[in-house]
Scaffold this motif. Structure first.
Motif, PDB file in Angstrom:
ATOM      1  N   ARG A   4     -16.442  49.174  12.742  1.00 29.68           N
ATOM      2  CA  ARG A   4     -16.344  50.622  13.003  1.00 29.68           C
ATOM      3  C   ARG A   4     -17.258  51.439  12.091  1.00 29.68           C
ATOM      4  O   ARG A   4     -17.487  52.624  12.353  1.00 29.68           O
ATOM      5  CB  ARG A   4     -14.889  51.079  12.850  1.00 29.68           C
ATOM      6  N   GLU A   5     -17.782  50.824  11.036  1.00 24.59           N
ATOM      7  CA  GLU A   5     -18.721  51.528  10.161  1.00 24.59           C
ATOM      8  C   GLU A   5     -20.140  51.551  10.721  1.00 24.59           C
ATOM      9  O   GLU A   5     -21.012  52.232  10.181  1.00 24.59           O
ATOM     10  CB  GLU A   5     -18.732  50.873   8.767  1.00 24.59           C
ATOM     11  N   VAL A   6     -20.374  50.807  11.788  1.00 24.43           N
ATOM     12  CA  VAL A   6     -21.723  50.728  12.357  1.00 24.43           C
ATOM     13  C   VAL A   6     -21.940  51.918  13.294  1.00 24.43           C
ATOM     14  O   VAL A   6     -21.315  52.018  14.346  1.00 24.43           O
ATOM     15  CB  VAL A   6     -21.927  49.400  13.113  1.00 24.43           C
ATOM     16  N   GLU A   7     -22.839  52.814  12.890  1.00 28.94           N
ATOM     17  CA  GLU A   7     -23.131  54.008  13.676  1.00 28.94           C
ATOM     18  C   GLU A   7     -24.601  54.097  14.082  1.00 28.94           C
ATOM     19  O   GLU A   7     -24.926  54.692  15.108  1.00 28.94           O
ATOM     20  CB  GLU A   7     -22.761  55.262  12.879  1.00 28.94           C
ATOM     21  N   HIS A   8     -25.487  53.521  13.290  1.00 27.48           N
ATOM     22  CA  HIS A   8     -26.922  53.675  13.517  1.00 27.48           C
ATOM     23  C   HIS A   8     -27.600  52.377  13.967  1.00 27.48           C
ATOM     24  O   HIS A   8     -28.750  52.415  14.401  1.00 27.48           O
ATOM     25  CB  HIS A   8     -27.606  54.172  12.237  1.00 27.48           C
ATOM     26  N   GLY A   9     -26.933  51.251  13.832  1.00 26.31           N
ATOM     27  CA  GLY A   9     -27.539  49.980  14.196  1.00 26.31           C
ATOM     28  C   GLY A   9     -28.663  49.557  13.268  1.00 26.31           C
ATOM     29  O   GLY A   9     -29.528  48.760  13.645  1.00 26.31           O
ATOM     30  N   VAL A  10     -28.662  50.064  12.045  1.00 28.89           N
ATOM     31  CA  VAL A  10     -29.687  49.728  11.056  1.00 28.89           C
ATOM     32  C   VAL A  10     -29.151  48.627  10.146  1.00 28.89           C
ATOM     33  O   VAL A  10     -28.031  48.740   9.620  1.00 28.89           O
ATOM     34  CB  VAL A  10     -30.076  50.958  10.219  1.00 28.89           C
ATOM     35  N   ARG A  25     -19.688  52.869   2.907  1.00 30.23           N
ATOM     36  CA  ARG A  25     -19.111  51.731   3.629  1.00 30.23           C
ATOM     37  C   ARG A  25     -20.041  51.235   4.723  1.00 30.23           C
ATOM     38  O   ARG A  25     -20.848  51.992   5.263  1.00 30.23           O
ATOM     39  CB  ARG A  25     -17.769  52.125   4.241  1.00 30.23           C
ATOM     40  N   PHE A  26     -19.890  49.962   5.087  1.00 32.62           N
ATOM     41  CA  PHE A  26     -20.784  49.332   6.060  1.00 32.62           C
ATOM     42  C   PHE A  26     -20.174  48.005   6.492  1.00 32.62           C
ATOM     43  O   PHE A  26     -19.223  47.495   5.878  1.00 32.62           O
ATOM     44  CB  PHE A  26     -22.166  49.078   5.419  1.00 32.62           C
ATOM     45  N   LEU A  27     -20.708  47.461   7.563  1.00 32.09           N
ATOM     46  CA  LEU A  27     -20.348  46.111   7.993  1.00 32.09           C
ATOM     47  C   LEU A  27     -21.158  45.118   7.171  1.00 32.09           C
ATOM     48  O   LEU A  27     -22.384  45.226   7.091  1.00 32.09           O
ATOM     49  CB  LEU A  27     -20.645  45.916   9.481  1.00 32.09           C
ATOM     50  N   LEU A  28     -20.489  44.149   6.558  1.00 31.85           N
ATOM     51  CA  LEU A  28     -21.162  43.139   5.755  1.00 31.85           C
ATOM     52  C   LEU A  28     -20.912  41.757   6.352  1.00 31.85           C
ATOM     53  O   LEU A  28     -19.768  41.382   6.617  1.00 31.85           O
ATOM     54  CB  LEU A  28     -20.654  43.169   4.319  1.00 31.85           C
ATOM     55  N   THR A  29     -21.992  41.023   6.551  1.00 31.41           N
ATOM     56  CA  THR A  29     -21.926  39.637   7.014  1.00 31.41           C
ATOM     57  C   THR A  29     -22.591  38.771   5.958  1.00 31.41           C
ATOM     58  O   THR A  29     -23.783  38.946   5.682  1.00 31.41           O
ATOM     59  CB  THR A  29     -22.642  39.468   8.365  1.00 31.41           C
ATOM     60  N   ALA A  30     -21.837  37.845   5.345  1.00 29.19           N
ATOM     61  CA  ALA A  30     -22.363  37.174   4.152  1.00 29.19           C
ATOM     62  C   ALA A  30     -21.843  35.751   3.975  1.00 29.19           C
ATOM     63  O   ALA A  30     -21.318  35.403   2.920  1.00 29.19           O
ATOM     64  CB  ALA A  30     -22.031  38.010   2.923  1.00 29.19           C
ATOM     65  N   PRO A  53     -27.317  37.859   2.832  1.00 29.69           N
ATOM     66  CA  PRO A  53     -26.317  38.779   3.363  1.00 29.69           C
ATOM     67  C   PRO A  53     -26.996  39.896   4.147  1.00 29.69           C
ATOM     68  O   PRO A  53     -28.115  40.301   3.836  1.00 29.69           O
ATOM     69  CB  PRO A  53     -25.635  39.337   2.123  1.00 29.69           C
ATOM     70  N   VAL A  54     -26.283  40.412   5.135  1.00 33.93           N
ATOM     71  CA  VAL A  54     -26.811  41.508   5.953  1.00 33.93           C
ATOM     72  C   VAL A  54     -25.770  42.626   6.004  1.00 33.93           C
ATOM     73  O   VAL A  54     -24.595  42.377   6.345  1.00 33.93           O
ATOM     74  CB  VAL A  54     -27.151  41.040   7.379  1.00 33.93           C
ATOM     75  N   ALA A  55     -26.184  43.813   5.645  1.00 36.01           N
ATOM     76  CA  ALA A  55     -25.351  45.008   5.781  1.00 36.01           C
ATOM     77  C   ALA A  55     -25.847  45.794   6.978  1.00 36.01           C
ATOM     78  O   ALA A  55     -27.053  46.009   7.148  1.00 36.01           O
ATOM     79  CB  ALA A  55     -25.431  45.863   4.527  1.00 36.01           C
ATOM     80  N   THR A  56     -24.912  46.233   7.825  1.00 38.08           N
ATOM     81  CA  THR A  56     -25.265  47.016   9.014  1.00 38.08           C
ATOM     82  C   THR A  56     -24.522  48.337   8.966  1.00 38.08           C
ATOM     83  O   THR A  56     -23.326  48.382   8.713  1.00 38.08           O
ATOM     84  CB  THR A  56     -24.915  46.246  10.298  1.00 38.08           C
ATOM     85  N   VAL A  57     -25.263  49.424   9.216  1.00 35.18           N
ATOM     86  CA  VAL A  57     -24.700  50.765   9.072  1.00 35.18           C
ATOM     87  C   VAL A  57     -24.783  51.546  10.388  1.00 35.18           C
ATOM     88  O   VAL A  57     -25.470  51.144  11.319  1.00 35.18           O
ATOM     89  CB  VAL A  57     -25.428  51.547   7.969  1.00 35.18           C
TER      90      VAL A  57
END
Length: 348
Positions: free
Chosen positions: A39-45, A324-329, A344-348
């Motif tokens: 739910r923290e992903v708003e911009h797809g960056v 806050r952000f989506l973290l995949t690690a 790790p990849v953070a997506t915002v």
């Protein structure tokens, strides 16, 4: 199997997720927690949070850890170290147009951006309740029984491995996936990059100033600016400055240790060398050199991330008034390891 311990360290989570648990607080990364991250992903960056794995360069940060070494594999006739830029038309058949390269890496798993496994640090503790402290790891796993090596064929599969974590290796985190909500605290923005401890009061003041809220199950990331300086040195770090650059958590602040335990974070990450500072304690009684490592890896089952690259993510979050952000690690799914490199990849 028989229970591995009769008493657990005070304030620990041993047994909270079962007698055989090997994940610790990674168990808090539930499907609901993943959805909070999504739910923290708003911009797809997306931001890569890894240094190049051949940084910091040299061995001045830790004389036991070396840069990765690349070499070709053996060729199709089992000749060693020659399978690189193989031209099939010359070496197999003139009608083939293929050109191949294969390589091998000798990789020190905790040289650069990494996870510390729960098998990375244990302690001497009287888990048997007999008045005698013995070396032991999270949830009562034992050296020479569960954490093996150096020993011939330690893995038991003929691979030649000399060490192997039969339990608490990072393959369990990898299988889990390690995805959820990350929360970043930007220490560098407020403190600069001077070598200094950060106690609980300072940490909470910065969190209040930036409206940072940490909730159970979050993965907490600390931006100190250390990894930014590592990149600036271009694999030729200053051997003195690399030991005394940027802020670190003050592991001698009891209130900070209590906060880490009470926060129920699922993992603790920094862009510096060890999250905490390597600062000697004059206490004459037996004690740990690394109180946060002891608390997180040994008692709580909280994996530690070190030498992550957080500069670009921190700048973006500040520009957008977010933390806050989506973290995949996930670590490498390499069984039996005490530590692992990752991207790790953070997506915002």
């Amino acid at each position: 199997m028989a229970k591995r311990w009769k008493q657990r360290p005070e304030g620990s989570t041993w047994g909270d997720w079962g007698e055989d648990d090997e994940l610790g607080r990674i168990n808090l990364l539930t499907p609901a927690k993943v959805l909070e991250g999504v739910r923290e992903v708003e911009h797809g960056v997306s931001f890569s949070l890894s240094l190049p794995l051949d940084y910091p360069g040299g061995t001045s940060l830790n004389q036991r850890r070396y840069p990765p070494i690349l070499r070709p594999t053996e060729d199709l006739e089992y000749k060693q170290d020659v399978f690189y830029n193989v031209v099939a038309s010359k070496q197999i058949s003139p009608v083939l147009t293929d050109v191949w390269s294969d390589d091998v890496v000798t990789l020190w798993l905790q040289y650069s951006t990494q996870w510390d496994a729960l098998a990375h640090q244990g302690a001497e503790f009287d888990a048997d309740g007999d008045g005698v402290a013995e070396p032991i790891y999270y949830n009562g796993f034992r050296p020479d029984v569960d954490i093996i090596g150096p020993h011939d064929d330690a893995k038991g599969d003929g691979s030649g491995s000399l060490s192997f974590a039969r339990h608490l290796g990072l393959e369990h985190m990898a299988a889990h996936g390690v995805q959820g909500r990350g929360v970043l605290i930007d220490l560098a923005h407020h403190l600069g990059t001077a070598w200094q401890p950060v106690n609980l009061k300072t940490l909470q003041d910065i969190m209040a100033a930036d409206n940072v809220v940490v909730e159970p199950g979050d993965i907490l990331l600390l931006h100190t600016g250390f990894a930014t300086q590592i990149l600036a040195w271009e694999k030729n770090p200053d051997p003195v400055a690399i030991q005394a650059t940027a802020s670190y958590l003050d592991s001698h602040d009891p209130a900070l240790l209590e906060w880490i335990a009470d926060s129920q974070i699922s993992a603790l990450v920094a862009d510096n060398y060890a999250v905490e500072g390597l600062v000697p304690d004059a206490n004459p009684e037996p004690h740990t050199l690394l109180p946060i490592h002891n608390l997180c890896l040994f008692k709580l089952g909280v994996p530690l991330g070190e030498l992550w690259y957080l500069h670009d993510l921190a700048a973006w979050l500040r520009e957008h008034n977010r933390s806050r952000f989506l973290l995949t690690a996930p670590p490498l799914r390499l069984p039996g390891t005490q530590g692992s490199p990752l991207t790790p990849v953070a997506t915002v």
